[in-house]
Design an enzyme around this catalytic site. Structure first.
Site, PDB file in Angstrom:
ATOM      1  N   GLY A  47       0.821  -1.202   0.000  1.00  0.00           N
ATOM      2  CA  GLY A  47       0.000   0.000   0.000  1.00  0.00           C
ATOM      3  C   GLY A  47       0.849   1.244   0.000  1.00  0.00           C
ATOM      4  N   GLN A  52       2.695  10.196   1.432  1.00  0.00           N
ATOM      5  CA  GLN A  52       4.039   9.596   1.493  1.00  0.00           C
ATOM      6  C   GLN A  52       4.943  10.082   0.361  1.00  0.00           C
ATOM      7  OE1 GLN A  52       2.462   5.385   2.125  1.00  0.00           O
ATOM      8  NE2 GLN A  52       4.369   5.295   3.278  1.00  0.00           N
ATOM      9  N   CYS A  97       6.732   0.240   7.144  1.00  0.00           N
ATOM     10  CA  CYS A  97       6.255   1.395   6.381  1.00  0.00           C
ATOM     11  C   CYS A  97       7.394   1.926   5.510  1.00  0.00           C
ATOM     12  CB  CYS A  97       5.790   2.481   7.352  1.00  0.00           C
ATOM     13  SG  CYS A  97       5.098   3.925   6.552  1.00  0.00           S
ATOM     14  N   LEU A  98       7.077   2.263   4.269  1.00  0.00           N
ATOM     15  CA  LEU A  98       8.093   2.838   3.378  1.00  0.00           C
ATOM     16  C   LEU A  98       8.687   4.106   3.984  1.00  0.00           C
ATOM     17  CD1 LEU A  98       6.221   2.518  -0.039  1.00  0.00           C
ATOM     18  CD2 LEU A  98       8.104   1.094   0.785  1.00  0.00           C
ATOM     19  N   HIS A 139      -3.892   1.211   7.736  1.00  0.00           N
ATOM     20  CA  HIS A 139      -2.557   1.817   7.787  1.00  0.00           C
ATOM     21  C   HIS A 139      -2.487   3.019   6.825  1.00  0.00           C
ATOM     22  CE1 HIS A 139       2.032   1.362   7.887  1.00  0.00           C
ATOM     23  NE2 HIS A 139       1.852   2.133   6.830  1.00  0.00           N
ATOM     24  N   GLU A 140      -3.029   2.842   5.622  1.00  0.00           N
ATOM     25  CA  GLU A 140      -2.949   3.923   4.622  1.00  0.00           C
ATOM     26  C   GLU A 140      -3.853   5.098   5.002  1.00  0.00           C
ATOM     27  OE1 GLU A 140      -0.513   3.691   2.875  1.00  0.00           O
ATOM     28  OE2 GLU A 140      -0.189   1.532   2.983  1.00  0.00           O
ATOM     29  N   HIS A 143      -2.259   7.426   7.293  1.00  0.00           N
ATOM     30  CA  HIS A 143      -1.376   8.406   6.641  1.00  0.00           C
ATOM     31  C   HIS A 143      -2.154   9.672   6.256  1.00  0.00           C
ATOM     32  CE1 HIS A 143       2.492   6.435   6.315  1.00  0.00           C
ATOM     33  NE2 HIS A 143       1.975   5.355   5.772  1.00  0.00           N
TER      34      HIS A 143
END
Lengths: 168, 173
Positions: A47, A52, A97-98, A139-140, A143
């Protein structure tokens, strides 16, 4: 479709709340392609959320269809202005996480959610999701609200007997 | 030239050990890395990565008065390695059973033979003196897969040790 640079903590833009998408124009379609390219450029990300890559708009991509071990999923999803309408149950799972390299932690998420969103052309859609896919979406969406999984990590020690052993 | 040290500290638990230790290190220009600190029985135990330009002997001299004052044993080793090196665990294993000698040795031997590498292990003894319960939580990497691990520990289940082996699926988003 150039992959954009992923913002990493402590970039303060990761802590801002994102704005609703109002215009479903060509520019949005191009951005979505860039966002997907950025997701695919990262190591094993299922995702990604627009903030991000520094765009503070409520756009996320989730795709858990290519997992090594298959999980219930709705394929490749581009979710605009996503809202969780209902949630049920909770479970602990490991997240990374990225935007937070070299760290993973346990996070409690709802097991099942009913999700409402728009597609890239503004059409309303709704999904019933569970497990890994529901986790990715939560999670997304975090953000989009300026939250990282770091804000929700629970101790590894709580993992001891955290599972459904009770139901044996 | 700066380098990493592993500082180990063990002593009777009391408030202020961490703050006094880290204050001395900070004032000496050291930088801290990863750490594991926990009270085991009445002892406070610390494993702490310390980055410092000081030679080992100077670091030891610096810490000696503190160790004496806190009445703790303190040890410093130069180590290889650095930060940003976290192999991700792909398996978690929970073990529990009535406490008796040999649980850890038997379980970890079986796991090692099946290609398992332990990255993190925590254990404790619960219950009470009459009926102590040994509990262990392990994370690591299974080189040969989960089935190998499950097969390896199956004989132990007959010995009244409960072992659960699960994949750790990391959701990266």
């Amino acid at each position: 479709m150039p992959a954009r640079d992923i913002l990493v903590y402590p970039d303060e833009r990761l802590k801002y709340e994102s704005m609703e998408v109002e215009s479903f124009d060509d520019e949005l379609q191009e951005f979505i392609m860039d966002l997907e390219a950025s997701r695919c450029a990262g190591p094993g990300a299922v995702g990604i959320a627009a903030p991000q890559v520094g765009r503070l708009q409520r756009i996320v991509i989730v795709d858990v269809s290519a997992m090594r071990k298959s999980v219930p999923n709705h394929g490749h999803l581009v979710l605009i202005n996503p809202v969780i309408a209902e949630w049920e149950g909770h479970e602990i799972g490991r997240e990374g996480c990225l935007s937070v390299p070299d760290f993973t932690g346990n996070v409690i998420r709802a097991q099942r959610i009913r999700l409402q969103a728009q597609d890239p052309h503004g059409e309303l859609c709704e999904f019933e999701m569970q497990g890994f896919e529901a986790r990715a979406v939560q999670h997304e969406i975090d953000h989009l609200d300026g939250l990282l999984f770091l804000d929700r990590v629970v101790s590894r020690r709580t993992d001891i007997f955290r599972r459904k052993v009770y139901k044996k | 030239m700066s380098q990493w040290y592993m500082l180990t500290l063990v002593g009777q638990d009391r408030p202020g050990i961490v703050s006094q230790l880290t204050q001395v290190l900070y004032e000496a220009g050291c930088n801290l890395g990863e750490a594991s600190m926990i009270r085991l029985a009445g002892n406070f135990t610390t494993m702490l990565m310390v980055h410092s330009a000081l030679p080992q002997r100077d670091l030891e001299s610096l810490l000696k008065p503190l160790a004496d004052r806190l009445d703790v044993r303190l040890h410093v080793d130069a180590i290889a390695g650095s930060l940003h090196d976290h192999p991700a665990s792909d398996v978690r294993i929970t073990v529990y059973g009535a406490d008796r000698a040999g649980i850890v040795a038997r379980v970890t031997s079986a796991l090692a033979e099946a290609g398992f590498n332990i990255l993190d292990l925590e254990s404790t003894v619960g219950g009470n003196e009459q009926s102590p319960i040994y509990m262990m939580y392990i994370e690591g990497q299974a080189a040969q897969g989960l089935d190998e691990l499950r097969d390896a520990v199956r004989p132990l289940a007959d010995e009244d040790i409960d072992i659960t082996i699960e994949a750790v699926d990391i959701m990266v988003g």
